[in-house]
Design a protein around this motif. Structure first.
Motif, PDB file in Angstrom:
ATOM      1  N   ARG A 314      29.848 108.898 -27.985  1.00  0.00           N
ATOM      2  CA  ARG A 314      30.936 108.928 -27.004  1.00  0.00           C
ATOM      3  C   ARG A 314      32.231 109.404 -27.652  1.00  0.00           C
ATOM      4  N   GLU A 315      32.449 109.017 -28.886  1.00  0.00           N
ATOM      5  CA  GLU A 315      33.628 109.478 -29.624  1.00  0.00           C
ATOM      6  C   GLU A 315      33.597 110.990 -29.814  1.00  0.00           C
ATOM      7  N   GLN A 316      32.421 111.517 -30.127  1.00  0.00           N
ATOM      8  CA  GLN A 316      32.280 112.971 -30.253  1.00  0.00           C
ATOM      9  C   GLN A 316      32.559 113.659 -28.921  1.00  0.00           C
ATOM     10  N   GLN A 317      32.047 113.093 -27.846  1.00  0.00           N
ATOM     11  CA  GLN A 317      32.302 113.689 -26.532  1.00  0.00           C
ATOM     12  C   GLN A 317      33.790 113.700 -26.205  1.00  0.00           C
ATOM     13  N   ALA A 318      34.494 112.644 -26.573  1.00  0.00           N
ATOM     14  CA  ALA A 318      35.927 112.579 -26.289  1.00  0.00           C
ATOM     15  C   ALA A 318      36.703 113.665 -27.026  1.00  0.00           C
ATOM     16  N   ARG A 319      36.179 114.128 -28.157  1.00  0.00           N
ATOM     17  CA  ARG A 319      36.845 115.198 -28.906  1.00  0.00           C
ATOM     18  C   ARG A 319      36.856 116.509 -28.139  1.00  0.00           C
ATOM     19  N   VAL A 320      35.787 116.748 -27.372  1.00  0.00           N
ATOM     20  CA  VAL A 320      35.582 118.070 -26.785  1.00  0.00           C
ATOM     21  C   VAL A 320      36.704 118.451 -25.834  1.00  0.00           C
TER      22      VAL A 320
END
Length: 468
Positions: A314-320
């Motif tokens: 989820r943290e990676q998705q928030a970066r996008v």
């Protein structure tokens, strides 16, 4: 007898060609074309023939010459939203496409939580689907589901057909996509077309080309059809079979719900999804079209034996959405299911994607976006967390405090923190941590998110980068 043999020989050698114009399946009766633009059409006909295309809305004729393989491509000018209209195509034999609507077209892709139909999966229902299905009749909401197709090499067409929204058709259609489309219809009041191309359990890598995956050496590109060990997870196979045939279909944008399969490979996900988005945009040749996606909902992945914290994905998705232009993330922290990877709350997923589209793409005012973690300041034994996109107050949705916050000192041991709010700041303190240096919120596989702003949940977050 000689004449019959000659006809058979000519047919087998391609000397006799059909005069019938043939189009990919998504160009068919009942389709929706993107409004007020140059919309692409393509197909096959007789070799070196001229295909005449006539549009009923303005009676204009377009001439398109086929190449040596009988392939042709033509863009046509579409009017304001409306219909139904027809398109007549001929290279000597006439083909007519009827009941065409002009409106807004969206591609809907991902894995099982996009694929999950309104009827649900086995013993996994969609919340509210029965009532919403009963009231789903809408002839101006059109739906096309691409049949599953895993391929080693790119193909040129798909299987599927356009359906209008009726209780029977909606029951078999993607719930997330349906709720997205219904919200667009309610607000825009023009025809909407949804093309769903998704496959449960599919990896992000499966929706990408070999060229895009060169930056990710762990992605094993198949060198032959025999290398396809998984029809929905092997890199490139769904791009080839389920996306490549659609590329060029003129549309407004894309919605995406995927990521669960990539949880064990979370570390590369932001870069991978960003690469995929840029690749789709390059191949579609429609500029930086909108790309809105769901953050995966909380779920206890230990139930399927995955000993990894999905909050890292989820943290990676928030970066996008911070790194890739014209993207937006729908947060689903309050819409998960502890014991099920297919949460029931698909209305929240679809409507939050629609809020992004309505606010960011269509310019509808008064639609908020999710507040985001911005930073933290440490004042003695207290951590003060701040947020952006939070003009309104942040608040706890289930009471006056939350038990989802943790703080840690230099020893990197996290302890539950007492949390309270002053305007749009969250204050944290724990008797076990005299000098905090890091904070986390809902940073676990499963959490029922309770931090909100303006009616929308805040994503799980952390201030540290200590790994797991």
């Amino acid at each position: 007898m000689k004449r019959l043999l000659l006809l058979i020989f000519c047919a087998l050698t391609g000397m006799i060609a059909s005069a019938k114009v043939v189009l990919p399946k998504m160009f068919s009766d009942g389709m929706v074309l993107q409004r007020e633009t140059q919309a692409n059409l393509w197909g096959t006909a007789r070799k070196s023939a001229t295909v005449t295309i006539t549009t009923s809305w303005d009676k204009k004729k377009y001439l398109s010459k086929t190449d040596g393989n009988g392939q042709w491509r033509q863009s046509i000018m579409t009017p304001r939203a409306g219909g139904p209209y027809s398109i007549t195509l001929s290279d000597g034999e006439t083909t007519v496409l009827n009941d065409i609507l002009i409106g807004e077209v969206w591609i809907c892709s991902g894995q099982s939580n996009m694929e999950m139909q309104m009827k649900g999966f086995k013993a996994q229902p969609v919340e509210g689907a029965i009532t919403d299905g009963l009231h789903s009749r809408d002839p101006h909401l059109r739906m096309f589901t691409v049949k599953r197709n895993s391929q080693y090499a790119p193909v040129d067409t798909v299987s599927g057909s356009w359906m209008d929204a009726t209780p029977a058709h909606v029951r078999e259609f993607s719930a997330t996509a349906y709720y997205f489309g219904r919200a667009l219809r309610d607000v825009l009041n023009i025809p909407v077309g949804l093309i769903v191309t998704s496959w449960g359990g599919s990896a992000c890598e499966a929706w990408m080309t070999a060229e895009w995956l060169r930056a990710f050496p762990d992605a094993k590109i198949p060198q032959s059809a025999a290398d396809i060990k998984s029809q929905n997870r092997t890199p490139t196979v769904l791009y080839n079979g389920m996306l490549h045939p659609l590329i060029g279909y003129t549309m407004r944008g894309v919605i995406w719900y995927q990521g669960e399969d990539n949880v064990p490979r979370y570390a590369t996900y932001a870069d991978m999804l960003g690469t995929m988005i840029r690749g789709w945009r390059t191949n579609w040749q429609q500029g930086d079209f909108p790309f809105y996606y769901c953050q995966i909902a909380p779920y206890d992945y230990s139930l399927i034996g995955w000993e990894v914290n999905s909050a890292l994905l989820r943290e990676q998705q928030a970066r996008v959405e911070r790194e890739v232009p014209n993207t937006g993330m729908a947060v689903l922290m309050d819409a998960g299911l502890e014991y099920g990877i297919h949460p029931r709350k698909k209305r929240q997923a679809g409507e939050r994607l629609a809020m992004l589209a309505l606010g960011k793409t269509y310019g509808i005012g008064g639609i908020p976006e999710h507040a985001r973690y911005e930073g933290v300041e440490f004042k003695g034994d207290t951590a003060v967390v701040r947020f952006d996109r939070s003009k309104e107050w942040v608040y706890f949705d289930k009471g006056t405090s939350s038990d989802l916050f943790e703080i840690a000192g230099a020893d990197r041991v996290f302890h539950p923190a007492k949390a309270w709010i002053e305007r749009n700041r969250v204050f944290l303190r724990s008797e076990a941590v005299k000098e905090p240096v890091a904070v986390r919120y809902a940073f676990h596989n499963w959490a029922d998110g309770d931090l909100f702003c303006d009616g929308l949940p805040v994503s799980s977050f952390r201030s540290d980068n200590w790994g797991e």
